[in-house]
Design an enzyme around this catalytic site. Sequence first.
Site, PDB file in Angstrom:
ATOM      1  N   LYS A 184       0.847  -1.200   0.000  1.00  0.00           N
ATOM      2  CA  LYS A 184       0.000   0.000   0.000  1.00  0.00           C
ATOM      3  C   LYS A 184       0.881   1.247   0.000  1.00  0.00           C
ATOM      4  O   LYS A 184       1.507   1.587   0.996  1.00  0.00           O
ATOM      5  CB  LYS A 184      -0.921   0.063   1.224  1.00  0.00           C
ATOM      6  CG  LYS A 184      -1.975   1.166   1.010  1.00  0.00           C
ATOM      7  CD  LYS A 184      -2.555   1.733   2.267  1.00  0.00           C
ATOM      8  CE  LYS A 184      -1.897   2.969   2.773  1.00  0.00           C
ATOM      9  NZ  LYS A 184      -1.908   4.145   1.893  1.00  0.00           N
ATOM     10  N   GLY A 237       6.895   5.051   8.048  1.00  0.00           N
ATOM     11  CA  GLY A 237       6.021   6.212   8.163  1.00  0.00           C
ATOM     12  C   GLY A 237       6.397   7.033   9.378  1.00  0.00           C
ATOM     13  O   GLY A 237       7.491   6.866   9.942  1.00  0.00           O
ATOM     14  N   SER A 238       5.511   7.909   9.795  1.00  0.00           N
ATOM     15  CA  SER A 238       5.817   8.778  10.926  1.00  0.00           C
ATOM     16  C   SER A 238       5.700   7.997  12.239  1.00  0.00           C
ATOM     17  O   SER A 238       5.045   6.947  12.299  1.00  0.00           O
ATOM     18  CB  SER A 238       4.851   9.966  10.943  1.00  0.00           C
ATOM     19  OG  SER A 238       3.550   9.485  11.187  1.00  0.00           O
ATOM     20  N   THR A 239       6.309   8.523  13.266  1.00  0.00           N
ATOM     21  CA  THR A 239       6.259   7.872  14.573  1.00  0.00           C
ATOM     22  C   THR A 239       4.810   7.809  15.073  1.00  0.00           C
ATOM     23  O   THR A 239       4.397   6.815  15.677  1.00  0.00           O
ATOM     24  CB  THR A 239       7.195   8.620  15.542  1.00  0.00           C
ATOM     25  OG1 THR A 239       8.529   8.484  15.017  1.00  0.00           O
ATOM     26  CG2 THR A 239       7.158   8.047  16.943  1.00  0.00           C
ATOM     27  N   GLU A 240       4.054   8.843  14.765  1.00  0.00           N
ATOM     28  CA  GLU A 240       2.649   8.874  15.173  1.00  0.00           C
ATOM     29  C   GLU A 240       1.867   7.725  14.513  1.00  0.00           C
ATOM     30  O   GLU A 240       1.116   6.993  15.176  1.00  0.00           O
ATOM     31  CB  GLU A 240       2.057  10.240  14.745  1.00  0.00           C
ATOM     32  CG  GLU A 240       0.838  10.673  15.501  1.00  0.00           C
ATOM     33  CD  GLU A 240       0.906  10.369  16.980  1.00  0.00           C
ATOM     34  OE1 GLU A 240       1.906  10.735  17.633  1.00  0.00           O
ATOM     35  OE2 GLU A 240      -0.046   9.737  17.494  1.00  0.00           O
ATOM     36  N   GLY A 242       3.157   5.007  13.351  1.00  0.00           N
ATOM     37  CA  GLY A 242       3.710   3.764  13.904  1.00  0.00           C
ATOM     38  C   GLY A 242       3.021   3.377  15.200  1.00  0.00           C
ATOM     39  O   GLY A 242       2.656   2.209  15.408  1.00  0.00           O
ATOM     40  N   GLU A 259       9.711   1.374  10.599  1.00  0.00           N
ATOM     41  CA  GLU A 259      10.773   2.322  10.232  1.00  0.00           C
ATOM     42  C   GLU A 259      10.137   3.701  10.334  1.00  0.00           C
ATOM     43  O   GLU A 259       9.304   4.064   9.505  1.00  0.00           O
ATOM     44  CB  GLU A 259      11.240   2.080   8.783  1.00  0.00           C
ATOM     45  CG  GLU A 259      11.808   0.708   8.518  1.00  0.00           C
ATOM     46  CD  GLU A 259      13.176   0.512   9.142  1.00  0.00           C
ATOM     47  OE1 GLU A 259      13.872   1.510   9.429  1.00  0.00           O
ATOM     48  OE2 GLU A 259      13.541  -0.643   9.379  1.00  0.00           O
ATOM     49  N   CYS A 293      14.013  10.635   5.904  1.00  0.00           N
ATOM     50  CA  CYS A 293      13.940  10.331   7.335  1.00  0.00           C
ATOM     51  C   CYS A 293      15.287  10.468   8.023  1.00  0.00           C
ATOM     52  O   CYS A 293      15.352  10.734   9.213  1.00  0.00           O
ATOM     53  CB  CYS A 293      13.399   8.925   7.520  1.00  0.00           C
ATOM     54  SG  CYS A 293      14.297   7.773   6.500  1.00  0.00           S
ATOM     55  N   GLU A 392      10.393  16.326  14.215  1.00  0.00           N
ATOM     56  CA  GLU A 392      10.771  16.108  12.821  1.00  0.00           C
ATOM     57  C   GLU A 392       9.977  17.062  11.927  1.00  0.00           C
ATOM     58  O   GLU A 392       8.749  17.045  11.937  1.00  0.00           O
ATOM     59  CB  GLU A 392      10.455  14.658  12.433  1.00  0.00           C
ATOM     60  CG  GLU A 392      10.920  14.322  11.040  1.00  0.00           C
ATOM     61  CD  GLU A 392      10.564  12.896  10.637  1.00  0.00           C
ATOM     62  OE1 GLU A 392       9.426  12.468  10.883  1.00  0.00           O
ATOM     63  OE2 GLU A 392      11.440  12.210  10.078  1.00  0.00           O
TER      64      GLU A 392
HETATM   65  P1  NAD Z   1       2.632   8.615   7.303  1.00  0.00           P
HETATM   66  O1  NAD Z   1       2.934   7.995   8.610  1.00  0.00           O
HETATM   67  O2  NAD Z   1       1.631   9.690   7.243  1.00  0.00           O
HETATM   68  O3  NAD Z   1       2.180   7.516   6.235  1.00  0.00           O
HETATM   69  C1  NAD Z   1       2.929   6.352   5.961  1.00  0.00           C
HETATM   70  C2  NAD Z   1       2.007   5.311   5.358  1.00  0.00           C
HETATM   71  O4  NAD Z   1       1.104   4.880   6.383  1.00  0.00           O
HETATM   72  C3  NAD Z   1       1.139   5.813   4.214  1.00  0.00           C
HETATM   73  O5  NAD Z   1       0.999   4.799   3.243  1.00  0.00           O
HETATM   74  C4  NAD Z   1      -0.174   6.095   4.893  1.00  0.00           C
HETATM   75  O6  NAD Z   1      -1.277   6.053   4.011  1.00  0.00           O
HETATM   76  C5  NAD Z   1      -0.226   4.971   5.904  1.00  0.00           C
HETATM   77  N1  NAD Z   1      -1.109   5.192   7.051  1.00  0.00           N
HETATM   78  C6  NAD Z   1      -1.427   6.360   7.637  1.00  0.00           C
HETATM   79  N2  NAD Z   1      -2.291   6.153   8.643  1.00  0.00           N
HETATM   80  C7  NAD Z   1      -2.507   4.820   8.710  1.00  0.00           C
HETATM   81  C8  NAD Z   1      -3.303   3.979   9.540  1.00  0.00           C
HETATM   82  N3  NAD Z   1      -4.064   4.469  10.495  1.00  0.00           N
HETATM   83  N4  NAD Z   1      -3.262   2.652   9.329  1.00  0.00           N
HETATM   84  C9  NAD Z   1      -2.491   2.133   8.357  1.00  0.00           C
HETATM   85  N5  NAD Z   1      -1.753   2.870   7.520  1.00  0.00           N
HETATM   86  C10 NAD Z   1      -1.755   4.205   7.691  1.00  0.00           C
HETATM   87  O7  NAD Z   1       4.063   9.077   6.754  1.00  0.00           O
HETATM   88  P2  NAD Z   1       4.351  10.002   5.520  1.00  0.00           P
HETATM   89  O8  NAD Z   1       3.879  11.371   5.895  1.00  0.00           O
HETATM   90  O9  NAD Z   1       3.865   9.340   4.272  1.00  0.00           O
HETATM   91  O10 NAD Z   1       5.957   9.944   5.476  1.00  0.00           O
HETATM   92  C11 NAD Z   1       6.759  10.713   6.270  1.00  0.00           C
HETATM   93  C12 NAD Z   1       7.206   9.983   7.524  1.00  0.00           C
HETATM   94  O11 NAD Z   1       7.825   8.740   7.198  1.00  0.00           O
HETATM   95  C13 NAD Z   1       8.250  10.755   8.294  1.00  0.00           C
HETATM   96  O12 NAD Z   1       7.958  10.718   9.669  1.00  0.00           O
HETATM   97  C14 NAD Z   1       9.538  10.002   8.009  1.00  0.00           C
HETATM   98  O13 NAD Z   1      10.534  10.137   8.970  1.00  0.00           O
HETATM   99  C15 NAD Z   1       9.057   8.614   7.917  1.00  0.00           C
HETATM  100  N6  NAD Z   1      10.047   7.834   7.174  1.00  0.00           N
HETATM  101  C16 NAD Z   1      10.809   6.918   7.852  1.00  0.00           C
HETATM  102  C17 NAD Z   1      11.779   6.190   7.172  1.00  0.00           C
HETATM  103  C18 NAD Z   1      12.634   5.163   7.860  1.00  0.00           C
HETATM  104  O14 NAD Z   1      13.184   4.320   7.179  1.00  0.00           O
HETATM  105  N7  NAD Z   1      12.771   5.176   9.156  1.00  0.00           N
HETATM  106  C19 NAD Z   1      11.950   6.386   5.800  1.00  0.00           C
HETATM  107  C20 NAD Z   1      11.156   7.348   5.162  1.00  0.00           C
HETATM  108  C21 NAD Z   1      10.198   8.045   5.859  1.00  0.00           C
END
Ligand code: NAD
Length: 489
Positions: A184, A237-240, A242, A259, A293, A392
Amino acid sequence: MSIAPTKAKLKPWKLYLDGKWQDARSGRTFTTINPATEEPLCECAAAGAEDVDLAVRAARQAFAEGPWPRMAAADRGAALLKVAQLIEKHRDEIAELETLNQGKPIGDSSRVDVPLTAACFRYYAGFADKLEGRTIPVRGPYLAYTLREPIGVIAAIVPWNYPLLLATYKVAPALAAGNAVILKPASQTPLTALRLGEIIEEAGLPPGIFQVITGSGRECGQAIVEHAGIDKIALTGSTETGRHVMQSAAKNLTKLELELGGKSPNIVFADADLEEAAKGATIGIFLNKGEICTAGSRLFVETKVKDQLLEKLVGRAKKLRQGDPLDPQTRLGPQVSKEHRESILRYVETGKKEGASLVLGGGVPPELPRGWFVQPTIFDGVANEMTIAQEEIFGPVLAVIPFESFDDVLRQANQSQFGLAAGVWTRDIKKAHRAARALQAGTVWVNTYNLFDPTAPYGGFKKSGFGRELGSAGIEEYTQLKSVWIDLS
Ligand code: NAD
């Protein structure tokens, strides 16, 4: 200067479900936007819980009865090698699609994202037949050994900053190990994930082994993480997000790999090559317009060289060409979305209010009124406790923090909820190794920054997540270990 509308209307996309391209059961779609022009690019199917359920059923069947987990590992490797070759064959077209959808400069898409994606498929294609168990010297008349088996149905949920590459970090090892994968992508950037669906179809992987479903995190993502038929969720994705996904996964005790975010310290000691350090700091924060990230967003500089380094850094940042991401000369593209740009600009205001001094940028470039651009921004005089040093921002905003001594900077660098990466600039080899050991981070770069390779494991300490991607650790995460005991008496 403003970017002329491209009128690059792309074909509409469906979901790649069970080996077929299908509309969402609800018939709903959403519009994908070009962040450089604010124009619609194309329509994508908006998957809901019903589509997720169909994908999980197809994946379960492909895993339980299909050929993929059962075939010779070398044959799985050969199929993935074909995926790598197809990505290389269509390199320019895929790079352009990524740039149109994400806003990253075409030079980065074509020299970083796409080649690394192909390299990652190649690396794990080669790994498929090198996953081995061990014999175990147990007590007694027994032969004991381990088998490394695939986990089952993997949900790969990825963000919008490196849409194809970060998907590949999960998809390639998971497939090589014999799992079925449901991908996804983020709703802002679904296009290269869908193109990967076409490539994997062309490479001849069996139906249901790889599927792509597009939609919002709130609806489609949530339906995935709540589904009892998923064996493992791998989220970047974001820590929130996660935290939220972990709560949802707890209901079914679904395995999880996260991650997450970062606020990485990049430390310049006075004995460093300052020209190289300024170059590294520029790449550290402005690569991918700060939407990375591992961004070196906290630049710690030893007080006695701070002004000198800052001057070099500002000089370099001013020279970064900002504009049309399809222009090969461009170094800074637009941020991915309007909402994200607003969030970055709010952080800039918070920085000013908390007393940091703005030395460069801080707003929307007046010559680029169209597209979601933010000027390269540098704050001096930042204290590590300030919001702009602790949260961040995920944009081209650098916080420069002075320090006095080795112990002082290590203490401050580790004072963060995150622990994804860190940089150290020094000519003193002992200092470099001591810092590398003391830093609480999954990756430490010395006299370089933001380097990645499929062979080198990568992941977070602390609230930057858990689990490792890439390298041998990255494929082991998609296996489970089984112990077998045989009575020899
Ligand atoms: P995000 O957390 O908003 O979204 C990430 C993914 O999760 C998207 O596909 C989104 O649709 C999905 N998602 C959102 N809410 C969800 C839920 N309730 N249930 C299931 N899936 C859900 O992140 P973003 O804004 O797309 O990306 C930026 C973030 O990603 C930053 O915090 C960045 O640090 C992090 N990031 C981390 C790494 C790493 O390897 N550690 C790499 C790249 C980005």
